[in-house]
Every structure is written in C-alpha cells, then in structure tokens.
Design a protein around this motif. Structure first.
Motif, PDB file in Angstrom:
ATOM      1  N   GLY A 124       0.826  -1.200   0.000  1.00  0.00           N
ATOM      2  CA  GLY A 124       0.000   0.000   0.000  1.00  0.00           C
ATOM      3  C   GLY A 124       0.857   1.245   0.000  1.00  0.00           C
ATOM      4  N   ALA A 125       0.573   2.181  -0.917  1.00  0.00           N
ATOM      5  CA  ALA A 125       1.306   3.440  -1.000  1.00  0.00           C
ATOM      6  C   ALA A 125       0.386   4.587  -0.611  1.00  0.00           C
ATOM      7  CB  ALA A 125       1.845   3.658  -2.412  1.00  0.00           C
ATOM      8  N   SER A 126       0.805   5.410   0.337  1.00  0.00           N
ATOM      9  CA  SER A 126       0.084   6.623   0.708  1.00  0.00           C
ATOM     10  C   SER A 126      -1.377   6.316   1.067  1.00  0.00           C
ATOM     11  CB  SER A 126       0.191   7.652  -0.418  1.00  0.00           C
ATOM     12  OG  SER A 126      -0.266   8.907  -0.007  1.00  0.00           O
ATOM     13  N   LEU A 127      -2.321   6.745   0.252  1.00  0.00           N
ATOM     14  CA  LEU A 127      -3.734   6.434   0.502  1.00  0.00           C
ATOM     15  C   LEU A 127      -3.940   4.926   0.586  1.00  0.00           C
ATOM     16  CD1 LEU A 127      -6.721   7.784   0.454  1.00  0.00           C
ATOM     17  CD2 LEU A 127      -6.762   6.891  -1.882  1.00  0.00           C
ATOM     18  N   GLY A 128      -3.260   4.173  -0.284  1.00  0.00           N
ATOM     19  CA  GLY A 128      -3.371   2.716  -0.259  1.00  0.00           C
ATOM     20  C   GLY A 128      -2.852   2.121   1.030  1.00  0.00           C
ATOM     21  N   ALA A 129      -1.834   2.742   1.622  1.00  0.00           N
ATOM     22  CA  ALA A 129      -1.330   2.283   2.914  1.00  0.00           C
ATOM     23  C   ALA A 129      -2.386   2.492   3.993  1.00  0.00           C
ATOM     24  CB  ALA A 129      -0.048   3.033   3.280  1.00  0.00           C
ATOM     25  N   GLY A 130      -3.103   3.623   3.913  1.00  0.00           N
ATOM     26  CA  GLY A 130      -4.175   3.873   4.870  1.00  0.00           C
ATOM     27  C   GLY A 130      -5.307   2.882   4.719  1.00  0.00           C
ATOM     28  N   ALA A 131      -5.683   2.580   3.465  1.00  0.00           N
ATOM     29  CA  ALA A 131      -6.739   1.595   3.227  1.00  0.00           C
ATOM     30  C   ALA A 131      -6.324   0.223   3.743  1.00  0.00           C
ATOM     31  CB  ALA A 131      -7.059   1.530   1.735  1.00  0.00           C
ATOM     32  N   LEU A 132      -5.060  -0.121   3.569  1.00  0.00           N
ATOM     33  CA  LEU A 132      -4.553  -1.402   4.058  1.00  0.00           C
ATOM     34  C   LEU A 132      -4.601  -1.460   5.587  1.00  0.00           C
ATOM     35  CD1 LEU A 132      -3.243  -4.128   3.573  1.00  0.00           C
ATOM     36  CD2 LEU A 132      -1.030  -2.972   3.291  1.00  0.00           C
ATOM     37  N   CYS A 133      -4.263  -0.370   6.241  1.00  0.00           N
ATOM     38  CA  CYS A 133      -4.366  -0.313   7.707  1.00  0.00           C
ATOM     39  C   CYS A 133      -5.809  -0.509   8.152  1.00  0.00           C
ATOM     40  CB  CYS A 133      -3.839   1.026   8.224  1.00  0.00           C
ATOM     41  SG  CYS A 133      -2.051   1.202   8.196  1.00  0.00           S
ATOM     42  N   ARG A 134      -6.736   0.134   7.451  1.00  0.00           N
ATOM     43  CA  ARG A 134      -8.159  -0.001   7.815  1.00  0.00           C
ATOM     44  C   ARG A 134      -8.637  -1.436   7.645  1.00  0.00           C
ATOM     45  NH1 ARG A 134     -11.979  -0.399  10.036  1.00  0.00           N
ATOM     46  NH2 ARG A 134     -13.849   0.903  10.225  1.00  0.00           N
ATOM     47  N   LEU A 135      -8.189  -2.091   6.573  1.00  0.00           N
ATOM     48  CA  LEU A 135      -8.553  -3.486   6.356  1.00  0.00           C
ATOM     49  C   LEU A 135      -7.994  -4.370   7.465  1.00  0.00           C
ATOM     50  CD1 LEU A 135      -8.222  -5.342   2.928  1.00  0.00           C
ATOM     51  CD2 LEU A 135      -7.724  -6.465   5.079  1.00  0.00           C
ATOM     52  N   LEU A 136      -6.740  -4.122   7.849  1.00  0.00           N
ATOM     53  CA  LEU A 136      -6.099  -4.937   8.880  1.00  0.00           C
ATOM     54  C   LEU A 136      -6.732  -4.726  10.252  1.00  0.00           C
ATOM     55  CD1 LEU A 136      -2.404  -4.413   7.760  1.00  0.00           C
ATOM     56  CD2 LEU A 136      -3.720  -6.541   7.594  1.00  0.00           C
ATOM     57  N   ALA A 137      -7.287  -3.545  10.483  1.00  0.00           N
ATOM     58  CA  ALA A 137      -7.973  -3.312  11.757  1.00  0.00           C
ATOM     59  C   ALA A 137      -9.168  -4.239  11.903  1.00  0.00           C
ATOM     60  CB  ALA A 137      -8.416  -1.852  11.848  1.00  0.00           C
ATOM     61  N   GLU A 138      -9.797  -4.589  10.762  1.00  0.00           N
ATOM     62  CA  GLU A 138     -10.940  -5.496  10.773  1.00  0.00           C
ATOM     63  C   GLU A 138     -10.506  -6.957  10.646  1.00  0.00           C
ATOM     64  OE1 GLU A 138     -14.060  -4.423  11.148  1.00  0.00           O
ATOM     65  OE2 GLU A 138     -13.405  -2.325  11.225  1.00  0.00           O
ATOM     66  N   SER A 139      -9.464  -7.206   9.867  1.00  0.00           N
ATOM     67  CA  SER A 139      -9.008  -8.580   9.592  1.00  0.00           C
ATOM     68  C   SER A 139      -7.489  -8.628   9.729  1.00  0.00           C
ATOM     69  CB  SER A 139      -9.428  -9.017   8.189  1.00  0.00           C
ATOM     70  OG  SER A 139     -10.822  -8.918   8.026  1.00  0.00           O
ATOM     71  N   PRO A 140      -6.972  -8.695  10.945  1.00  0.00           N
ATOM     72  CA  PRO A 140      -5.525  -8.596  11.162  1.00  0.00           C
ATOM     73  C   PRO A 140      -4.711  -9.726  10.550  1.00  0.00           C
ATOM     74  CG  PRO A 140      -6.664  -9.200  13.188  1.00  0.00           C
ATOM     75  CD  PRO A 140      -7.722  -8.814  12.213  1.00  0.00           C
ATOM     76  N   ASP A 141      -5.348 -10.858  10.281  1.00  0.00           N
ATOM     77  CA  ASP A 141      -4.610 -11.995   9.729  1.00  0.00           C
ATOM     78  C   ASP A 141      -4.882 -12.207   8.246  1.00  0.00           C
ATOM     79  OD1 ASP A 141      -7.234 -12.709  10.015  1.00  0.00           O
ATOM     80  OD2 ASP A 141      -6.867 -14.658  10.941  1.00  0.00           O
ATOM     81  N   ARG A 142      -5.383 -11.190   7.522  1.00  0.00           N
ATOM     82  CA  ARG A 142      -5.757 -11.359   6.122  1.00  0.00           C
ATOM     83  C   ARG A 142      -4.555 -11.648   5.220  1.00  0.00           C
ATOM     84  NH1 ARG A 142      -5.865 -12.336   1.830  1.00  0.00           N
ATOM     85  NH2 ARG A 142      -7.343 -11.936   0.139  1.00  0.00           N
ATOM     86  N   PHE A 143      -3.386 -11.047   5.488  1.00  0.00           N
ATOM     87  CA  PHE A 143      -2.208 -11.217   4.636  1.00  0.00           C
ATOM     88  C   PHE A 143      -1.042 -11.783   5.452  1.00  0.00           C
ATOM     89  CE2 PHE A 143      -4.597  -7.610   2.852  1.00  0.00           C
ATOM     90  CZ  PHE A 143      -4.831  -8.095   1.569  1.00  0.00           C
TER      91      PHE A 143
END
Length: 295
Positions: A124-143
């Motif tokens: 994730g770059a910039s905005l994408g890094a933020g979106a990735l953080c938001r996803l991980l907050a809901e699903s910490p083991d997704r990746f």
C-alpha cells in the motif's frame, strides 16, 4: 536551472541552456499502457484491474490518491508471482458510487480485489497504505506479508499542506486545463528532474491519464479523514511488515511511518534521508521491496 514550464518544447525537448549544444534531448518513450479489465465486487462497485506475472504468491498493490495502476506498477517490477494492480473508486475507469466515501469504503475495494485474485501479500502506498491499515484493523490476519510505502495518515489527519495539495489536484483535473494540471503534478518531481527527458515522460503520462479519466470529486472528503481511530488496533497484526518512510516529505511525514512501524508487532522500518526516492533511490527501493516480499 530554469523553473518548470508548460507546454513542453514542440520537438520534445527540453533543450540545454547556456553554452554548448542546443539540440533537443529526448527521453525513453513511456511504455504503452496495458489493457485492463473491469471486475465486479461483492459490494457492487466495479473496479479497474490489471493482473501480471504467473504463479504464487499473489500480491495486491494499492495506489495513492490521484495515482493508479501506472504509477504503482514499478513497485512490483522485481516481485515474484502474480501481481494484482487496481484503481480505487473514483480513479481511472473504476466506478464512482454516491458518497461520501470513507477509508472503510477503500478497505472494501482493496479486500474485494485481494479476495478475487487470491492475494496473500499486500503493498500500500500513501492512501493505499491507509486503506490497508483499515482493512487490517478489521481482519488482522488477512495477509502474510505487508509493505507500506510513504503512509500519509493513521489516527491523525493529514497536514494542511497535504490537504491543500489534494484540493489543488482535484480542482485542476476538474478544470480540464492541461497547463494547470501540469503545474500541480510537477510538484511530484524533484527539482533536479524537472525539465529533463525523464521528467517530461513522467509528466506526459500522468497528464494523459488524469485528463482522460479524471478524478471523482468524492475523493476530496478523504483528505480530512483518518484510516484508524486508534493505532492500537494494529497490535493484532502478526504478519511481517516493511514500512518505508522518507525524511523531508511534506505529504508523507516520516513520523507517520515511524508511528506505523511502532504499532505493528513485527515491522521493519526504513526511512530514506531525502524525498523523491522513486527518482534518486529507484534501484534500492525496488530491491528492498522485492527482497522483502520474495523472502
């Protein structure tokens, strides 16, 4: 060196200034854009996608605000396996559903593309890094492996400089004025690169994409939002992570990268000592990202 100017010299320049040869110097032409596809997602938003490479593992790449597939592809040049690039809502040919939009919406876009492609790793770059953080907050083991490049915000809003830059870009694109868009986009280039063949090639590619596809007005509201309410939610993420920051970057303060690395249980932090690393540290950056993901 003279300041940036638009339009470019008619013969492709730029020309050398002062004593010496004055003939135009042309840079390597930009590669033609590959054919992409629109894919349907479970949440009803069609997203533009490009899949390259073969085999496993599969890595999904999430771009920054106002960027897209073309600017994200270089990050995957040395990464093994399949690579899935896409455009968030409001970018490129992706849908622009009624707003307002939040980082949760971006996380849904990212999750859908990752699930459809079977991605086990994420960049994730910039905005994408933020979106990735938001996803991980809901699903910490997704990746099982994560790379964050120049995160712009976590639990604190972007700086006023960053918000103004976003507003200027959206306004310029909406106006359809190529010279105005060029003025805003040229700030992305280090001063030493402007008015060089490489700088013109990058600028033309960005203008072609932005003036052709535009940017949805709904993106403006994201400038004032944050991906997370509390960085403590990332404590449940166990996947190894690489966090890359850059000193002196007004849009992506190094302090944000440091905060993110501290919040992740298994993170490696690298901070470059000056901005413009895509131009000055391209080989090192590519090796650092591919080495981490391939490892």
């Amino acid at each position: 060196m003279r300041s940036f100017r638009w339009p470019p010299p008619p013969d492709g320049g730029p020309r050398t200034w002062g004593p010496g040869p004055g003939g135009p110097r042309t840079g390597r032409p930009a590669l033609p854009e590959p054919e992409t596809e629109l894919v349907a997602t479970p949440h009803g938003v069609r997203l533009e996608r490009l899949v390259t490479g073969t085999g496993d593992p599969v890595t999904v790449f999430a771009h920054g605000l106002g960027n897209g597939i073309a600017t994200t592809r270089p990050f995957g040049s040395g990464v093994a396996g399949r690579k899935v690039f896409f455009q968030f809502r409001g970018h490129g040919r992706s849908d622009s559903p009624p707003g307002p939009w939040t980082y949760l919406d971006l996380a849904r876009d990212l999750r859908a593309v990752a699930d459809l492609g079977g991605a086990t790793r994420a960049f994730g770059a910039s905005l994408g890094a933020g979106a990735l953080c938001r996803l991980l907050a809901e699903s910490p083991d997704r990746f099982d492996r994560l790379v964050f490049f120049l995160p712009a915000a976590l639990a604190t809003p972007r700086t006023e400089v960053a918000r103004r830059r976003i507003t200027d870009l959206l306004g310029a694109v909406e106006s359809g004025d190529a010279s105005l868009v060029a003025d805003v986009v040229s700030v992305e280039l280090p001063p030493a690169v402007r008015n060089t063949p490489a700088g013109w090639a990058y600028l033309r590619q960005r203008l072609d994409q932005l003036l052709r596809d535009g940017l949805a007005p709904g993106l403006a509201g994201l400038a004032d939002q944050v991906p997370l309410g509390d960085t403590a939610t990332l404590a449940r993420v166990t996947a190894p992570a690489l966090v890359i920051g850059c000193a002196g970057d007004d849009l992506h303060p190094a302090a944000v990268a440091e905060e993110l690395a501290a919040a992740l249980p298994d993170a490696t932090l690298h901070v470059y000592d000056r901005p413009g690393v895509l131009w000055s540290e391209r080989a090192d950056l590519r090796e650092r990202i591919s080495g981490f993901l391939n490892g």
